[in-house]
Design a protein around this motif. Sequence first.
Motif, PDB file in Angstrom:
ATOM      1  N   ILE A 253      24.776  47.345  34.667  1.00 14.63           N
ATOM      2  CA  ILE A 253      26.080  47.429  35.550  1.00 14.63           C
ATOM      3  C   ILE A 253      25.502  48.742  36.360  1.00 14.63           C
ATOM      4  O   ILE A 253      25.714  48.831  37.703  1.00 14.63           O
ATOM      5  CB  ILE A 253      27.088  47.578  34.798  1.00 14.63           C
TER       6      ILE A 253
ATOM      7  N   ILE B 297      17.190  50.027  45.481  1.00 11.59           N
ATOM      8  CA  ILE B 297      17.946  50.294  44.406  1.00 11.59           C
ATOM      9  C   ILE B 297      18.164  51.907  44.180  1.00 11.59           C
ATOM     10  O   ILE B 297      16.843  52.224  44.286  1.00 11.59           O
ATOM     11  CB  ILE B 297      17.579  49.679  42.971  1.00 11.59           C
TER      12      ILE B 297
ATOM     13  N   GLY C 270      23.223  48.072  38.889  1.00  8.06           N
ATOM     14  CA  GLY C 270      23.750  46.955  40.027  1.00  8.06           C
ATOM     15  C   GLY C 270      24.473  47.885  40.865  1.00  8.06           C
ATOM     16  O   GLY C 270      24.614  47.513  42.241  1.00  8.06           O
ATOM     17  N   THR C 271      25.125  48.854  40.678  1.00  4.59           N
ATOM     18  CA  THR C 271      26.043  49.700  41.745  1.00  4.59           C
ATOM     19  C   THR C 271      24.953  50.470  42.795  1.00  4.59           C
ATOM     20  O   THR C 271      25.611  51.004  43.836  1.00  4.59           O
ATOM     21  CB  THR C 271      26.911  50.927  41.063  1.00  4.59           C
TER      22      THR C 271
ATOM     23  N   ILE D 272      15.908  44.140  41.007  1.00  7.70           N
ATOM     24  CA  ILE D 272      16.691  43.010  40.506  1.00  7.70           C
ATOM     25  C   ILE D 272      16.049  42.345  39.409  1.00  7.70           C
ATOM     26  O   ILE D 272      16.978  41.956  38.439  1.00  7.70           O
ATOM     27  CB  ILE D 272      16.841  42.256  41.787  1.00  7.70           C
TER      28      ILE D 272
ATOM     29  N   ILE E 261      22.535  49.053  44.236  1.00 10.27           N
ATOM     30  CA  ILE E 261      21.833  47.922  45.221  1.00 10.27           C
ATOM     31  C   ILE E 261      22.513  48.189  46.580  1.00 10.27           C
ATOM     32  O   ILE E 261      23.350  48.306  46.801  1.00 10.27           O
ATOM     33  CB  ILE E 261      22.259  46.597  44.828  1.00 10.27           C
TER      34      ILE E 261
ATOM     35  N   LEU F 118      16.910  44.273  36.575  1.00  8.61           N
ATOM     36  CA  LEU F 118      18.524  44.097  36.294  1.00  8.61           C
ATOM     37  C   LEU F 118      18.642  42.749  35.614  1.00  8.61           C
ATOM     38  O   LEU F 118      19.527  43.006  34.666  1.00  8.61           O
ATOM     39  CB  LEU F 118      19.125  44.160  37.671  1.00  8.61           C
TER      40      LEU F 118
END
Length: 281
Positions: A45, A79, A48-49, A15, A51, A18
């Motif tokens: 992005i 992740i 993020g997918t 995170i 996580i 990110l």
Amino acid sequence: MQEKKAWAINGLVGILLLIALLGAAAYFLAIKELIPGIILLIIAISFGTGITIVQPNQSVVVMFLGKYMGSIRESGIFITTPFTVRRTISLRVRNFNSKKLKVNDVQGNPIEIAAVIVFKVVDAAKAVFDVDRYEQFVEIQSETAVRHVATKYPYDTFEDVTLTLRGNAEEVSNELTSELQARLNVSGVEVIEARLTHLAYSTEIAQAMLQRQQASAIISARKQIVEGAVGMAQDAIQRLEQDGVIDLDDERRVTMINNLLVSIVSEKGTQPVINTGSLYQ
């Protein structure tokens, strides 16, 4: 299919990475550097997918473009590989009661039987890929195993020469557990316990079998009483003769044995008859 560990990084670190990517993308877009900004935004992005949050005693199966990438068993936030499909499988202990099944025991008597099955998933990959709907698979195989075990033994017997469903619950449960485990190995499920919860004669013969049980119990009890009475009568005669208390001929010995057997075997208390002699003696 064998379970393996999926690639994953600590979610908190991911995170932070990110957030850094999003900040850098915003900076480049702010200064109108579109290409670096768009590239960093796409990377952010994509991260993020990936996580994933894993609860305690759960396993997340990771799939990418139809390929098994591995499983995540540790609890927490991670992740993993971006754009993957993830399926959560519970590793917690569960149980269910099977339906009341109507089967015939080894003697052909119709009986009703049911069991409680305690199980848990130990291999999430097998549970997902080797069987379709492993919960339903466990339920159907459990009923099949209960039927098979029920047909191998009689419901009950008073002769103690064989295992019975009613009299040997522990042995029957152990065999049911072993057989069910052999059936469920393919699904990655471990059977912790399988125990009968309901066992009865079917309604159409329940009354007749109850009478049969009562008759068998009475015969067994009377047989034991008679055997004990014969032994007691023999001991009594032998001790009287060995101590020289009395000397009985065959006729009086038979009479005494008969009186002793009647006294011991009779269900009611015997009433002695006292001979006080004849009036004319």
